[in-house]
Write a protein that holds these residues in place. Structure first.
Motif, mmCIF file in Angstrom:
data_model
loop_
_atom_site.group_PDB
_atom_site.id
_atom_site.type_symbol
_atom_site.label_atom_id
_atom_site.label_comp_id
_atom_site.label_asym_id
_atom_site.label_seq_id
_atom_site.Cartn_x
_atom_site.Cartn_y
_atom_site.Cartn_z
ATOM 1 N N ALA A 69 0.830 -1.205 0.000
ATOM 2 C CA ALA A 69 0.000 0.000 0.000
ATOM 3 C C ALA A 69 0.866 1.257 0.000
ATOM 4 O O ALA A 69 0.647 2.181 -0.797
ATOM 5 N N LYS A 70 1.858 1.297 0.866
ATOM 6 C CA LYS A 70 2.701 2.482 0.999
ATOM 7 C C LYS A 70 3.530 2.740 -0.253
ATOM 8 O O LYS A 70 3.514 3.839 -0.823
ATOM 9 N N GLU A 71 4.242 1.717 -0.712
ATOM 10 C CA GLU A 71 5.150 1.904 -1.838
ATOM 11 C C GLU A 71 4.412 1.940 -3.176
ATOM 12 O O GLU A 71 4.891 2.550 -4.139
ATOM 13 N N GLY A 72 3.240 1.310 -3.229
ATOM 14 C CA GLY A 72 2.478 1.307 -4.464
ATOM 15 C C GLY A 72 1.550 2.496 -4.605
ATOM 16 O O GLY A 72 0.915 2.666 -5.648
ATOM 17 N N GLY A 73 1.447 3.321 -3.555
ATOM 18 C CA GLY A 73 0.597 4.503 -3.608
ATOM 19 C C GLY A 73 -0.879 4.187 -3.428
ATOM 20 O O GLY A 73 -1.742 4.921 -3.929
ATOM 21 N N TYR A 74 -1.182 3.098 -2.707
ATOM 22 C CA TYR A 74 -2.567 2.711 -2.471
ATOM 23 C C TYR A 74 -3.017 3.128 -1.072
ATOM 24 O O TYR A 74 -2.202 3.431 -0.199
ATOM 25 N N ASN A 190 -8.377 -15.951 -15.857
ATOM 26 C CA ASN A 190 -7.556 -14.791 -16.245
ATOM 27 C C ASN A 190 -7.187 -13.922 -15.048
ATOM 28 O O ASN A 190 -7.164 -12.690 -15.133
ATOM 29 N N VAL A 191 -6.917 -14.575 -13.938
ATOM 30 C CA VAL A 191 -6.467 -13.885 -12.728
ATOM 31 C C VAL A 191 -4.957 -14.073 -12.617
ATOM 32 O O VAL A 191 -4.480 -15.213 -12.576
ATOM 33 N N PRO A 192 -4.173 -12.995 -12.584
ATOM 34 C CA PRO A 192 -2.726 -13.143 -12.442
ATOM 35 C C PRO A 192 -2.371 -13.903 -11.175
ATOM 36 O O PRO A 192 -2.892 -13.611 -10.094
ATOM 37 N N CYS A 193 -1.498 -14.881 -11.310
ATOM 38 C CA CYS A 193 -1.039 -15.676 -10.169
ATOM 39 C C CYS A 193 0.406 -15.299 -9.888
ATOM 40 O O CYS A 193 1.299 -15.552 -10.709
ATOM 41 N N ILE A 194 0.645 -14.699 -8.738
ATOM 42 C CA ILE A 194 1.982 -14.250 -8.362
ATOM 43 C C ILE A 194 2.635 -15.350 -7.539
ATOM 44 O O ILE A 194 2.361 -15.498 -6.341
ATOM 45 N N ALA A 195 3.464 -16.164 -8.171
ATOM 46 C CA ALA A 195 4.125 -17.286 -7.503
ATOM 47 C C ALA A 195 5.380 -16.787 -6.796
ATOM 48 O O ALA A 195 6.361 -16.405 -7.445
ATOM 49 N N LEU A 196 5.353 -16.778 -5.477
ATOM 50 C CA LEU A 196 6.462 -16.235 -4.697
ATOM 51 C C LEU A 196 7.669 -17.173 -4.711
ATOM 52 O O LEU A 196 7.533 -18.395 -4.796
ATOM 53 N N LYS A 197 8.846 -16.559 -4.584
ATOM 54 C CA LYS A 197 10.093 -17.323 -4.556
ATOM 55 C C LYS A 197 10.995 -16.821 -3.436
ATOM 56 O O LYS A 197 11.032 -15.616 -3.141
ATOM 57 N N ASP A 198 11.689 -17.749 -2.812
ATOM 58 C CA ASP A 198 12.746 -17.414 -1.838
ATOM 59 C C ASP A 198 12.240 -16.501 -0.727
ATOM 60 O O ASP A 198 12.815 -15.436 -0.464
ATOM 61 N N ILE A 199 11.164 -16.914 -0.061
ATOM 62 C CA ILE A 199 10.609 -16.132 1.048
ATOM 63 C C ILE A 199 11.185 -16.644 2.369
ATOM 64 O O ILE A 199 10.971 -17.804 2.730
ATOM 65 N N HIS A 200 11.912 -15.794 3.077
ATOM 66 C CA HIS A 200 12.484 -16.201 4.365
ATOM 67 C C HIS A 200 11.375 -16.295 5.406
ATOM 68 O O HIS A 200 10.543 -15.394 5.527
ATOM 69 N N MET A 211 8.676 -10.676 4.535
ATOM 70 C CA MET A 211 7.602 -9.730 4.234
ATOM 71 C C MET A 211 8.043 -8.725 3.167
ATOM 72 O O MET A 211 7.287 -8.419 2.233
ATOM 73 N N LYS A 212 9.264 -8.245 3.315
ATOM 74 C CA LYS A 212 9.782 -7.277 2.337
ATOM 75 C C LYS A 212 9.872 -7.905 0.956
ATOM 76 O O LYS A 212 9.515 -7.282 -0.057
ATOM 77 N N SER A 213 10.317 -9.157 0.902
ATOM 78 C CA SER A 213 10.436 -9.849 -0.379
ATOM 79 C C SER A 213 9.067 -10.080 -1.015
ATOM 80 O O SER A 213 8.897 -9.915 -2.224
ATOM 81 N N ILE A 214 8.074 -10.438 -0.195
ATOM 82 C CA ILE A 214 6.712 -10.613 -0.713
ATOM 83 C C ILE A 214 6.228 -9.306 -1.328
ATOM 84 O O ILE A 214 5.706 -9.279 -2.444
ATOM 85 N N ALA A 215 6.391 -8.215 -0.587
ATOM 86 C CA ALA A 215 5.931 -6.908 -1.070
ATOM 87 C C ALA A 215 6.592 -6.549 -2.394
ATOM 88 O O ALA A 215 5.936 -6.085 -3.328
ATOM 89 N N GLN A 216 7.885 -6.778 -2.493
ATOM 90 C CA GLN A 216 8.609 -6.431 -3.718
ATOM 91 C C GLN A 216 8.133 -7.273 -4.897
ATOM 92 O O GLN A 216 7.957 -6.756 -6.013
ATOM 93 N N GLN A 217 7.903 -8.563 -4.658
ATOM 94 C CA GLN A 217 7.445 -9.430 -5.742
ATOM 95 C C GLN A 217 6.018 -9.089 -6.170
ATOM 96 O O GLN A 217 5.689 -9.126 -7.360
ATOM 97 N N LEU A 219 4.521 -6.065 -5.818
ATOM 98 C CA LEU A 219 4.576 -4.773 -6.506
ATOM 99 C C LEU A 219 5.121 -4.922 -7.927
ATOM 100 O O LEU A 219 4.642 -4.291 -8.859
ATOM 101 N N GLY A 220 6.136 -5.772 -8.077
ATOM 102 C CA GLY A 220 6.704 -5.994 -9.401
ATOM 103 C C GLY A 220 5.684 -6.599 -10.353
ATOM 104 O O GLY A 220 5.583 -6.201 -11.520
ATOM 105 N N ALA A 221 4.909 -7.566 -9.843
ATOM 106 C CA ALA A 221 3.891 -8.212 -10.687
ATOM 107 C C ALA A 221 2.776 -7.254 -11.039
ATOM 108 O O ALA A 221 2.144 -7.380 -12.100
#
Length: 224
Positions: A69-74, A190-200, A211-217, A219-221
């Motif tokens: 929300a914060k970094e994406g402007g939501y 037709n729903v984008p599926c964001i498959a997470l990788k390397d989540i500590h 959490m930071k890695s989830i947010a970045q992935q 936001l990127g998607a």
């Protein structure tokens, strides 16, 4: 002069509308909870300000959805997350989780511009049967297996919330049949599926770094 005033007013309205922040709602499980930020407040929590040794996450600003929300402007509309909840009705030890399932809670997401669904983790961990792919004619009995429940959820949400961008976030390290089912059913709707990788994770749950890695992935998607 009158035409210039009208044009100026239209431009002002356009700028004002574009400046408004889009809102996001979250439908999730323990990974998306934080004490005091979940609706309804009676939902079971996993993350607290005083989390003890569960993880190192102890501030709402460390959660993945707050960072999105914060970094994406939501702005946050509704976070309807429930610790331990499954998409389908079958929970741990074969118990009936219909009262807390994603299906039961999916109508209570407010009026958002974007919906982020982060689920299937507990379906995987609880050993819920995947069942067969089914895209119509569901019965209550179908929802005790994963594939029909997942399909019904996406069909209902995409119809219930028209003109809303819906994303499904898929946890790492789940059962192969659950992962494959999520990706297949997301493609069908037709729903984008964001498959997470390397989540500590600590105790199976995202740490501060996770959490930071989830947010970045996420936001990127979303292209943010």
């Amino acid at each position: 002069m009158r035409h210039l005033k009208i044009l100026s007013l239209l431009l002002l309205c356009s700028v004002s509308a574009s400046a408004q922040k889009l809102s996001i709602s979250v439908l999730g499980d323990s990974y998306s909870t934080f004490e005091g930020y979940v609706t309804p407040s009676t939902n079971e929590m996993w993350y607290y300000e005083e989390s003890g040794n569960r993880t190192d996450v102890n501030d709402v600003t460390q959660t993945w959805w707050w960072q999105v929300a914060k970094e994406g402007g939501y702005k946050l509309c509704v976070n309807n997350s429930y610790s331990g909840s499954t998409i389908g009705y079958r929970g741990y030890d074969g118990n009936d989780y219909a009262d807390r399932s994603f299906i039961t809670r999916m109508d209570n997401l407010g009026n958002p511009d974007v919906i982020l669904i982060f689920g299937a983790t507990n379906d995987s961990w609880a050993g819920e049967p995947v069942g067969e792919y089914k895209y119509s004619g569901w019965t209550k009995a179908d929802f005790y297996t994963f594939r029909p429940a997942m399909a019904y959820m996406l069909q209902h949400i995409t119809n219930r919330y028209p003109n809303v961008d819906v994303y499904f976030i898929l946890n790492s390290e789940l059962r192969d049949d659950i992962t494959e089912s999520c990706q297949t059913i997301c493609r069908h709707y037709n729903v984008p599926c964001i498959a997470l990788k390397d989540i500590h994770k600590i105790n199976g749950h995202p740490s501060v770094n996770g959490m930071k890695s989830i947010a970045q992935q996420v936001l990127g998607a979303m292209g943010r």
